[in-house]
Scaffold this active site. Structure first.
Site, short mmCIF file in Angstrom:
data_model
loop_
_atom_site.label_atom_id
_atom_site.label_comp_id
_atom_site.label_asym_id
_atom_site.label_seq_id
_atom_site.Cartn_x
_atom_site.Cartn_y
_atom_site.Cartn_z
N ALA A 159 -1.81 5.53 2.08
CA ALA A 159 -2.96 4.63 2.13
C ALA A 159 -2.97 3.83 3.43
O ALA A 159 -1.98 3.74 4.15
CB ALA A 159 -2.95 3.69 0.93
N LEU B 193 0.86 -1.18 0.00
CA LEU B 193 0.00 0.00 0.00
C LEU B 193 0.90 1.23 0.00
O LEU B 193 1.95 1.23 0.65
CB LEU B 193 -0.89 0.02 1.25
CG LEU B 193 -2.11 -0.91 1.26
CD1 LEU B 193 -2.72 -0.94 2.66
CD2 LEU B 193 -3.16 -0.47 0.24
N ASP B 194 0.50 2.27 -0.73
CA ASP B 194 1.26 3.52 -0.71
C ASP B 194 1.34 4.07 0.71
O ASP B 194 0.51 3.75 1.56
CB ASP B 194 0.62 4.55 -1.64
CG ASP B 194 0.77 4.20 -3.11
OD1 ASP B 194 1.77 3.54 -3.46
OD2 ASP B 194 -0.11 4.58 -3.91
N ARG B 195 2.31 4.94 0.94
CA ARG B 195 2.52 5.50 2.27
C ARG B 195 1.25 6.16 2.82
O ARG B 195 0.91 5.99 3.99
CB ARG B 195 3.66 6.52 2.24
CG ARG B 195 3.97 7.17 3.59
CD ARG B 195 4.97 8.29 3.43
NE ARG B 195 6.26 7.79 3.01
CZ ARG B 195 7.22 7.38 3.85
NH1 ARG B 195 7.02 7.44 5.16
NH2 ARG B 195 8.36 6.95 3.40
N ARG C 135 -5.23 5.62 -7.66
CA ARG C 135 -4.87 7.02 -7.87
C ARG C 135 -4.71 7.34 -9.36
O ARG C 135 -4.96 8.47 -9.78
CB ARG C 135 -3.63 7.41 -7.07
CG ARG C 135 -2.41 6.59 -7.31
CD ARG C 135 -1.34 6.91 -6.25
NE ARG C 135 -0.19 6.05 -6.36
CZ ARG C 135 0.85 6.29 -7.14
NH1 ARG C 135 0.86 7.39 -7.89
NH2 ARG C 135 1.88 5.48 -7.18
#
Length: 309
Positions: free
Chosen positions: A46, A42-44, A184
């Site tokens: 998220a 997961l992105d930072r 995104r």
């Protein structure tokens, strides 16, 4: 002698503000684990469900990487960053003027139609600002240095968009997608299509395959007792072996009779206790002269010494 670590699957809630790698390292230290993997980053910014295989179960990480995912997304109207999320470089910030325009141009009926039409998408280009590697460097670093990077297109599936709502800052929705889909990038593409600055404000992963966020615990809550057993999370057909067969398996030999029927992801060879996995096996890709191939053989080194006597 038992192994100095435990194997199992952890269902962890990743908070926003840390990377998935940070969470893995924290979990290793917290549980004193030899190895901890993950089944999709997961992105930072998220948050949400991460399934962390621990110990021997890291061998199963790849299986979960391909599972579909579902997310809850909140979108800010009037703000656009280069990455499409709060961690990106702000390119446009016209929230005060754009939001009234959005309200006028996008009544609920149009918004619902636009978002549900996402299910017709069959491919997606990865966002330029991403952790994908190009020549050994992060693509995001190359782009921000001014390098031209080719956007690679890949197939995706968007199964469902639901719970669409207007909010004080824009709108929110839930989306169920195939593995590898960038939420995104969906927002960045909508921004370009609509001619309105858009950026993700919040993204929560709510499920991975059949596993849901309600099963997850925070780092502050988890302990070794939360490790979940293979029969619960990754059940496969089994072939139970006796002591002679066990010795053969851990030394690379094969079992030829009473083998399970072919299923996706193969089968397990288990010890006589019917709990301990000795090997993970598959019929796919095997040479003709052997009954199956070993995807992974698990054994306690002390047991190997014992059997070598």
């Amino acid at each position: 002698m038992s192994k100095p670590y435990f194997s199992g699957f952890l269902f962890v809630y990743k908070p926003p503000g840390i990377t998935s790698s940070d969470l893995v390292l924290k979990t290793k230290r917290l549980l004193n684990q030899k190895s901890v993997g993950h089944t999709g980053t997961l992105d930072r910014f998220a948050e949400g469900l991460l399934i962390l295989p621990c110990g021997d179960y890291t061998a199963f990480s790849q299986v979960f990487l391909g599972k579909d995912k579902s997310y809850f997304a909140e979108v800010t109207v009037g703000l656009k960053t280069d990455s499409g999320d709060p961690d990106g470089v702000v390119e446009v910030d016209e929230r005060e003027t754009i939001l009234p325009r959005f309200e006028s141009e996008f009544p609920m009926q149009r918004l619902e139609e636009e978002l549900t039409n996402l299910t017709f998408l069959t491919s997606q280009k990865a966002p330029k600002i991403s952790a994908l590697k190009v020549g050994g460097k992060r693509q995001s670093d190359l782009v921000r240095e001014g390098s031209v990077v080719e956007e690679k297109e890949r197939p995706i599936s968007i199964y469902r968009v639901a719970d669409i709502e207007k909010t004080n800052f824009g709108f929110s929705f839930r989306i169920h997608v195939s593995s590898g889909t960038y939420i995104r990038k969906i927002i960045l593409d909508l921004s370009e299509k609509w001619g309105i600055p858009l950026s993700l404000r919040r993204l929560v992963r709510e499920s991975i395959g059949a596993y849901e966020i309600k099963e997850a615990k925070t780092l502050e809550q988890i302990s070794s007792v939360d490790l979940r057993y293979w029969k619960e999370i990754f059940p496969l057909p089994t072939r139970v072996v006796d002591e002679a067969e066990k010795k053969a398996v851990i030394h690379g030999g094969y079992i030829w009779d009473k083998l399970p029927k072919p299923v996706e992801n193969g089968f397990f060879i288990v010890d006589a206790d019917e709990d301990t996995i000795l090997a993970w096996c598959d019929y796919e890709g095997k040479p003709d002269h052997i009954p199956y191939r070993y995807r992974k053989v698990f054994f306690d080194p002390s047991a190997k010494i014992m059997f070598s006597k």
